[in-house]
Write an enzyme that holds these catalytic residues in place. Sequence first.
Site, PDB file in Angstrom:
ATOM      1  N   GLY A  19     -12.967   1.013  -3.454  1.00 35.06           N
ATOM      2  CA  GLY A  19     -13.742   1.973  -2.655  1.00 35.06           C
ATOM      3  C   GLY A  19     -14.821   1.353  -1.796  1.00 35.06           C
ATOM      4  CB  SER A  21     -13.093  -1.781   2.433  1.00 35.66           C
ATOM      5  OG  SER A  21     -12.368  -1.905   3.636  1.00 35.66           O
ATOM      6  CG  ASN A  95      -7.855   3.717  -2.289  1.00 32.41           C
ATOM      7  OD1 ASN A  95      -7.087   4.167  -1.436  1.00 32.41           O
ATOM      8  ND2 ASN A  95      -8.751   2.768  -2.026  1.00 32.41           N
ATOM      9  CB  SER A 160       2.137   4.072   1.886  1.00 33.80           C
ATOM     10  OG  SER A 160       2.541   3.769   3.206  1.00 33.80           O
ATOM     11  CB  SER A 162       5.737   2.620   4.146  1.00 25.45           C
ATOM     12  OG  SER A 162       4.821   2.205   3.173  1.00 25.45           O
ATOM     13  CE1 TYR A 174       0.934  -1.425   1.178  1.00 27.24           C
ATOM     14  CE2 TYR A 174       2.382  -0.090   2.539  1.00 27.24           C
ATOM     15  CZ  TYR A 174       1.153  -0.293   1.934  1.00 27.24           C
ATOM     16  OH  TYR A 174       0.159   0.650   2.072  1.00 27.24           O
ATOM     17  CE  LYS A 178       0.540   1.406  -1.328  1.00 26.54           C
ATOM     18  NZ  LYS A 178      -0.632   1.931  -2.035  1.00 26.54           N
TER      19      LYS A 178
HETATM   20  N1  LIG Z   1      -4.511   1.180   6.043  1.00 30.36           N
HETATM   21  C1  LIG Z   1      -3.299   1.712   6.088  1.00 30.36           C
HETATM   22  O1  LIG Z   1      -2.629   1.767   7.142  1.00 30.36           O
HETATM   23  C2  LIG Z   1      -2.692   2.299   4.832  1.00 30.36           C
HETATM   24  C3  LIG Z   1      -1.592   3.166   4.963  1.00 30.36           C
HETATM   25  C4  LIG Z   1      -1.028   3.704   3.822  1.00 30.36           C
HETATM   26  C5  LIG Z   1      -1.553   3.404   2.573  1.00 30.36           C
HETATM   27  N2  LIG Z   1      -2.613   2.555   2.476  1.00 30.36           N
HETATM   28  C6  LIG Z   1      -3.129   2.271   1.139  1.00 30.36           C
HETATM   29  O2  LIG Z   1      -4.487   2.635   1.068  1.00 30.36           O
HETATM   30  C7  LIG Z   1      -5.113   1.886   0.018  1.00 30.36           C
HETATM   31  C8  LIG Z   1      -6.431   1.298   0.522  1.00 30.36           C
HETATM   32  O3  LIG Z   1      -6.142   0.433   1.586  1.00 30.36           O
HETATM   33  P1  LIG Z   1      -7.115   0.247   2.843  1.00 30.36           P
HETATM   34  O4  LIG Z   1      -6.253   0.260   4.030  1.00 30.36           O
HETATM   35  O5  LIG Z   1      -8.270   1.157   2.732  1.00 30.36           O
HETATM   36  O6  LIG Z   1      -7.547  -1.284   2.608  1.00 30.36           O
HETATM   37  P2  LIG Z   1      -8.910  -2.088   2.817  1.00 30.36           P
HETATM   38  O7  LIG Z   1      -8.461  -3.516   2.923  1.00 30.36           O
HETATM   39  O8  LIG Z   1      -9.756  -1.535   3.910  1.00 30.36           O
HETATM   40  O9  LIG Z   1      -9.687  -1.904   1.435  1.00 30.36           O
HETATM   41  C9  LIG Z   1      -9.188  -2.467   0.268  1.00 30.36           C
HETATM   42  C10 LIG Z   1     -10.291  -2.636  -0.752  1.00 30.36           C
HETATM   43  O10 LIG Z   1      -9.665  -3.137  -1.937  1.00 30.36           O
HETATM   44  C11 LIG Z   1     -10.548  -4.073  -2.545  1.00 30.36           C
HETATM   45  N3  LIG Z   1      -9.789  -4.924  -3.462  1.00 30.36           N
HETATM   46  C12 LIG Z   1      -8.930  -5.917  -3.137  1.00 30.36           C
HETATM   47  N4  LIG Z   1      -8.469  -6.490  -4.259  1.00 30.36           N
HETATM   48  C13 LIG Z   1      -9.020  -5.827  -5.307  1.00 30.36           C
HETATM   49  C14 LIG Z   1      -8.915  -5.952  -6.715  1.00 30.36           C
HETATM   50  N5  LIG Z   1      -8.132  -6.885  -7.277  1.00 30.36           N
HETATM   51  N6  LIG Z   1      -9.632  -5.111  -7.486  1.00 30.36           N
HETATM   52  C15 LIG Z   1     -10.443  -4.168  -6.934  1.00 30.36           C
HETATM   53  N7  LIG Z   1     -10.581  -4.011  -5.604  1.00 30.36           N
HETATM   54  C16 LIG Z   1      -9.869  -4.818  -4.797  1.00 30.36           C
HETATM   55  C17 LIG Z   1     -11.116  -4.825  -1.338  1.00 30.36           C
HETATM   56  O11 LIG Z   1     -12.283  -5.557  -1.687  1.00 30.36           O
HETATM   57  C18 LIG Z   1     -11.363  -3.670  -0.364  1.00 30.36           C
HETATM   58  O12 LIG Z   1     -12.652  -3.128  -0.540  1.00 30.36           O
HETATM   59  C19 LIG Z   1      -4.073   0.840  -0.417  1.00 30.36           C
HETATM   60  O13 LIG Z   1      -3.401   1.303  -1.568  1.00 30.36           O
HETATM   61  C20 LIG Z   1      -3.106   0.815   0.749  1.00 30.36           C
HETATM   62  O14 LIG Z   1      -1.814   0.384   0.386  1.00 30.36           O
HETATM   63  C21 LIG Z   1      -3.205   2.002   3.578  1.00 30.36           C
END
Ligand SMILES: NC(=O)c1ccc[n+]([C@@H]2O[C@H](COP(=O)([O-])OP(=O)(O)OC[C@H]3O[C@@H](n4cnc5c(N)ncnc54)[C@H](O)[C@@H]3O)[C@@H](O)[C@H]2O)c1
Length: 272
Positions: A19, A21, A95, A160, A162, A174, A178
């Site tokens: 959370g 980011s 998340n 996702s 996807s 990925y 998902k």
């Molecule tokens: N961004 C997209 O396009 C998108 C689309 C669909 C789904 N998602 C999913 O949304 C979720 C969040 O992704 P996001 O895009 O916000 O990514 P992001 O990179 O902005 O944030 C990810 C966060 O995860 C933390 N993190 C990484 N490794 C960790 C660990 N081992 N333990 C605890 N925290 C950890 C990071 O420090 C970061 O704060 C993911 O499950 C991603 O697959 C993202």
Amino acid sequence: MKSSELFDVAGLSTVVTAGASGIGLACAEAMAANGADVTIFDIDGAGLAAAVERLKAGGGAVRGEVVDVRDKAALDAAMAEVVARGGGLDVLFANAGISGGPGFRTTDLSWPEATAFENLPTELWDRVLSFNIGSMVKTIQAALPHMKRARAGSIIATSSCSATKTELFVGSAYVASKAAVAHLVRQLAIEAAHYNVRVNAIAPGPIVTNIGGGRLKDPAAQAHFGKYHPMGRMGRPDDLMGAALLLASPAGRHMCGAEILVDGGFTLGTLN
Ligand SMILES: NC(=O)c1ccc[n+]([C@@H]2O[C@H](COP(=O)([O-])OP(=O)(O)OC[C@H]3O[C@@H](n4cnc5c(N)ncnc54)[C@H](O)[C@@H]3O)[C@@H](O)[C@H]2O)c1
């Protein structure tokens, strides 16, 4: 019923993994800004401190815990600590997830041999599957006993688009991970419903965050992906706030095993 009551999350003890980011931060912000008591788990201590400071400045009750979601013992301890503070555990945003590298085609629609399926490194496959579905399992396992005991709770997994849509530009590991998350949500929803715990998913389309080393922040990537969205743009993390509040609040009380797609129409498969 007034919308203020229907979507009321005030006082709900909420954990958001990853959370600090992106999407997790937006979910934490939606909850904190509406009076929930939020604890963010993240591995990035500096990012976590900045996120907590930002949400507190908005008037939220927010704490941060440095937790690696791959570490079941750390998750168990941190979750127990949240409960021990007295407010129980009402809402979990499970998340965390990582990107799985490029897909089999590049955005200029070429077919590089290096990204062909037979060349997918086993290490990458293992790492992405272990993180995206393995850590999800550990996170939910750490939270569920507390919710079952209370006979109440809402678990919201980030899957996702996807999980169901095929992807040219996103790696196979990925997509498969998902799909596993999305189906786990449905299976678990049946079991948890017996204890009045709801399990649902939010399925975002491409959202501009730091995922994949921030490659979606590149304006060229945004222009490329924007073309595939009937809404004409990629998503922003705050586009997920409505779905987060719906699933966390009484408004979502009869939602069980649902997957809410928030993708600006990306999954419809049209090119504007
Ligand atoms: N961004 C997209 O396009 C998108 C689309 C669909 C789904 N998602 C999913 O949304 C979720 C969040 O992704 P996001 O895009 O916000 O990514 P992001 O990179 O902005 O944030 C990810 C966060 O995860 C933390 N993190 C990484 N490794 C960790 C660990 N081992 N333990 C605890 N925290 C950890 C990071 O420090 C970061 O704060 C993911 O499950 C991603 O697959 C993202």
